[in-house]
Write a protein that holds these residues in place. Structure first.
Motif, PDB file in Angstrom:
ATOM      1  N   THR A 190       0.861  -1.178   0.000  1.00 59.64           N
ATOM      2  CA  THR A 190       0.000   0.000   0.000  1.00 59.64           C
ATOM      3  C   THR A 190       0.899   1.231   0.000  1.00 59.64           C
ATOM      4  O   THR A 190       2.059   1.155   0.429  1.00 59.64           O
ATOM      5  CB  THR A 190      -0.905   0.045   1.250  1.00 59.64           C
ATOM      6  OG1 THR A 190      -0.080   0.211   2.410  1.00 59.64           O
ATOM      7  CG2 THR A 190      -1.753  -1.216   1.370  1.00 59.64           C
ATOM      8  N   PHE A 191       0.379   2.336  -0.450  1.00 66.51           N
ATOM      9  CA  PHE A 191       1.171   3.561  -0.485  1.00 66.51           C
ATOM     10  C   PHE A 191       1.654   3.935   0.922  1.00 66.51           C
ATOM     11  O   PHE A 191       2.811   4.276   1.116  1.00 66.51           O
ATOM     12  CB  PHE A 191       0.361   4.719  -1.086  1.00 66.51           C
ATOM     13  CG  PHE A 191       0.077   4.535  -2.544  1.00 66.51           C
ATOM     14  CD1 PHE A 191       1.039   4.832  -3.504  1.00 66.51           C
ATOM     15  CD2 PHE A 191      -1.150   4.059  -2.965  1.00 66.51           C
ATOM     16  CE1 PHE A 191       0.787   4.662  -4.853  1.00 66.51           C
ATOM     17  CE2 PHE A 191      -1.417   3.883  -4.313  1.00 66.51           C
ATOM     18  CZ  PHE A 191      -0.452   4.181  -5.256  1.00 66.51           C
ATOM     19  N   THR A 192       0.773   3.838   1.904  1.00 67.55           N
ATOM     20  CA  THR A 192       1.111   4.218   3.278  1.00 67.55           C
ATOM     21  C   THR A 192       2.194   3.307   3.856  1.00 67.55           C
ATOM     22  O   THR A 192       3.157   3.783   4.461  1.00 67.55           O
ATOM     23  CB  THR A 192      -0.147   4.178   4.158  1.00 67.55           C
ATOM     24  OG1 THR A 192      -1.135   5.036   3.580  1.00 67.55           O
ATOM     25  CG2 THR A 192       0.148   4.631   5.568  1.00 67.55           C
ATOM     26  N   ALA A 193       2.039   2.008   3.671  1.00 61.83           N
ATOM     27  CA  ALA A 193       3.006   1.061   4.229  1.00 61.83           C
ATOM     28  C   ALA A 193       4.363   1.179   3.552  1.00 61.83           C
ATOM     29  O   ALA A 193       5.408   1.129   4.210  1.00 61.83           O
ATOM     30  CB  ALA A 193       2.484  -0.367   4.105  1.00 61.83           C
ATOM     31  N   VAL A 194       4.354   1.347   2.243  1.00 59.01           N
ATOM     32  CA  VAL A 194       5.619   1.476   1.514  1.00 59.01           C
ATOM     33  C   VAL A 194       6.337   2.744   1.952  1.00 59.01           C
ATOM     34  O   VAL A 194       7.530   2.732   2.255  1.00 59.01           O
ATOM     35  CB  VAL A 194       5.391   1.444  -0.010  1.00 59.01           C
ATOM     36  CG1 VAL A 194       6.638   1.847  -0.764  1.00 59.01           C
ATOM     37  CG2 VAL A 194       4.928   0.058  -0.437  1.00 59.01           C
ATOM     38  N   ARG A 243       7.155  -0.637  -7.963  1.00 59.62           N
ATOM     39  CA  ARG A 243       8.586  -0.308  -7.962  1.00 59.62           C
ATOM     40  C   ARG A 243       9.058   0.105  -6.579  1.00 59.62           C
ATOM     41  O   ARG A 243      10.076  -0.365  -6.088  1.00 59.62           O
ATOM     42  CB  ARG A 243       8.865   0.798  -8.983  1.00 59.62           C
ATOM     43  CG  ARG A 243      10.319   1.150  -9.120  1.00 59.62           C
ATOM     44  CD  ARG A 243      10.580   2.021 -10.350  1.00 59.62           C
ATOM     45  NE  ARG A 243       9.544   2.976 -10.656  1.00 59.62           N
ATOM     46  CZ  ARG A 243       9.435   4.189 -10.103  1.00 59.62           C
ATOM     47  NH1 ARG A 243      10.309   4.589  -9.204  1.00 59.62           N
ATOM     48  NH2 ARG A 243       8.464   5.000 -10.443  1.00 59.62           N
ATOM     49  N   TRP A 244       8.299   0.944  -5.896  1.00 58.90           N
ATOM     50  CA  TRP A 244       8.700   1.403  -4.573  1.00 58.90           C
ATOM     51  C   TRP A 244       8.504   0.320  -3.512  1.00 58.90           C
ATOM     52  O   TRP A 244       9.260   0.253  -2.532  1.00 58.90           O
ATOM     53  CB  TRP A 244       7.983   2.694  -4.205  1.00 58.90           C
ATOM     54  CG  TRP A 244       8.663   3.855  -4.839  1.00 58.90           C
ATOM     55  CD1 TRP A 244       8.247   4.571  -5.926  1.00 58.90           C
ATOM     56  CD2 TRP A 244       9.923   4.427  -4.460  1.00 58.90           C
ATOM     57  NE1 TRP A 244       9.163   5.541  -6.235  1.00 58.90           N
ATOM     58  CE2 TRP A 244      10.210   5.469  -5.345  1.00 58.90           C
ATOM     59  CE3 TRP A 244      10.840   4.135  -3.457  1.00 58.90           C
ATOM     60  CZ2 TRP A 244      11.359   6.247  -5.255  1.00 58.90           C
ATOM     61  CZ3 TRP A 244      11.994   4.905  -3.361  1.00 58.90           C
ATOM     62  CH2 TRP A 244      12.245   5.945  -4.252  1.00 58.90           C
ATOM     63  N   TRP A 245       7.541  -0.557  -3.679  1.00 62.98           N
ATOM     64  CA  TRP A 245       7.355  -1.681  -2.773  1.00 62.98           C
ATOM     65  C   TRP A 245       8.575  -2.597  -2.847  1.00 62.98           C
ATOM     66  O   TRP A 245       9.129  -3.005  -1.827  1.00 62.98           O
ATOM     67  CB  TRP A 245       6.071  -2.416  -3.125  1.00 62.98           C
ATOM     68  CG  TRP A 245       5.761  -3.630  -2.309  1.00 62.98           C
ATOM     69  CD1 TRP A 245       5.536  -3.684  -0.965  1.00 62.98           C
ATOM     70  CD2 TRP A 245       5.621  -4.957  -2.798  1.00 62.98           C
ATOM     71  NE1 TRP A 245       5.261  -4.977  -0.591  1.00 62.98           N
ATOM     72  CE2 TRP A 245       5.309  -5.778  -1.698  1.00 62.98           C
ATOM     73  CE3 TRP A 245       5.717  -5.536  -4.062  1.00 62.98           C
ATOM     74  CZ2 TRP A 245       5.091  -7.152  -1.827  1.00 62.98           C
ATOM     75  CZ3 TRP A 245       5.504  -6.888  -4.187  1.00 62.98           C
ATOM     76  CH2 TRP A 245       5.204  -7.682  -3.079  1.00 62.98           C
ATOM     77  N   GLN A 246       9.019  -2.889  -4.070  1.00 69.28           N
ATOM     78  CA  GLN A 246      10.207  -3.725  -4.252  1.00 69.28           C
ATOM     79  C   GLN A 246      11.448  -3.035  -3.684  1.00 69.28           C
ATOM     80  O   GLN A 246      12.304  -3.685  -3.083  1.00 69.28           O
ATOM     81  CB  GLN A 246      10.403  -4.060  -5.734  1.00 69.28           C
ATOM     82  CG  GLN A 246       9.329  -4.983  -6.261  1.00 69.28           C
ATOM     83  CD  GLN A 246       9.339  -5.119  -7.771  1.00 69.28           C
ATOM     84  OE1 GLN A 246       9.888  -4.286  -8.491  1.00 69.28           O
ATOM     85  NE2 GLN A 246       8.728  -6.181  -8.261  1.00 69.28           N
ATOM     86  N   THR A 247      11.535  -1.724  -3.856  1.00 71.14           N
ATOM     87  CA  THR A 247      12.649  -0.965  -3.296  1.00 71.14           C
ATOM     88  C   THR A 247      12.635  -1.049  -1.771  1.00 71.14           C
ATOM     89  O   THR A 247      13.680  -1.278  -1.148  1.00 71.14           O
ATOM     90  CB  THR A 247      12.584   0.505  -3.745  1.00 71.14           C
ATOM     91  OG1 THR A 247      12.712   0.556  -5.176  1.00 71.14           O
ATOM     92  CG2 THR A 247      13.672   1.346  -3.108  1.00 71.14           C
ATOM     93  N   ALA A 248      11.467  -0.880  -1.164  1.00 66.79           N
ATOM     94  CA  ALA A 248      11.364  -0.933   0.299  1.00 66.79           C
ATOM     95  C   ALA A 248      11.762  -2.305   0.825  1.00 66.79           C
ATOM     96  O   ALA A 248      12.458  -2.416   1.843  1.00 66.79           O
ATOM     97  CB  ALA A 248       9.943  -0.576   0.743  1.00 66.79           C
ATOM     98  N   ILE A 249      11.357  -3.357   0.136  1.00 64.01           N
ATOM     99  CA  ILE A 249      11.722  -4.709   0.559  1.00 64.01           C
ATOM    100  C   ILE A 249      13.235  -4.893   0.480  1.00 64.01           C
ATOM    101  O   ILE A 249      13.862  -5.365   1.431  1.00 64.01           O
ATOM    102  CB  ILE A 249      10.996  -5.766  -0.299  1.00 64.01           C
ATOM    103  CG1 ILE A 249       9.498  -5.765   0.033  1.00 64.01           C
ATOM    104  CG2 ILE A 249      11.599  -7.152  -0.088  1.00 64.01           C
ATOM    105  CD1 ILE A 249       8.655  -6.577  -0.925  1.00 64.01           C
ATOM    106  N   ALA A 250      13.818  -4.508  -0.650  1.00 63.43           N
ATOM    107  CA  ALA A 250      15.275  -4.658  -0.814  1.00 63.43           C
ATOM    108  C   ALA A 250      16.032  -3.820   0.209  1.00 63.43           C
ATOM    109  O   ALA A 250      17.010  -4.279   0.804  1.00 63.43           O
ATOM    110  CB  ALA A 250      15.674  -4.265  -2.231  1.00 63.43           C
TER     111      ALA A 250
END
Length: 107
Positions: free
Chosen positions: A17-21, A58-65
């Motif tokens: 989600t936008f908020t969580a990311v 893209r930003w979700w994957q960035t946050a995970i990495a």
């Protein structure tokens, strides 16, 4: 750019989600880029759902990495800045790196 020291990464899942990311982003450079892109994307009179989905993915994957190993991520961002400034940077051969991590490599 100066990166602040961070504790080792976390395996805590990040909701897509936008908020969580946004909350999962810890490095000031990532936060600034996320917010700038989000503002630009949502300031348009109409926003394509595909564009929002691509941005979030893209930003979700960035946050995970980034959260997997925060110190490593800070080094990635530092390297990116050095490359953007046109500085010479030390790199390693991909085959050597893969072999070091246990992947079969043929030369």
């Amino acid at each position: 750019m100066t990166a602040q020291p961070h504790e080792s990464g976390t395996d805590t899942p990040i909701d897509r989600t936008f908020t969580a990311v946004r909350a999962a982003l810890f490095h000031p450079d990532d936060v600034a880029e996320f917010e700038a892109e989000y503002a630009e994307l949502t300031s348009r009179p109409t926003v394509a759902m595909a564009a929002l989905d691509e941005f979030l993915t893209r930003w979700w994957q960035t946050a995970i990495a980034a959260n997997r190993d925060r110190d490593d991520w800070a080094q990635v961002l530092q390297l990116r800045e050095q490359l953007r400034r046109g500085e010479q940077v030390h790199t390693r051969d991909l085959a050597d790196l893969a072999a070091q991590r246990g992947y079969p490599v043929t030369r």
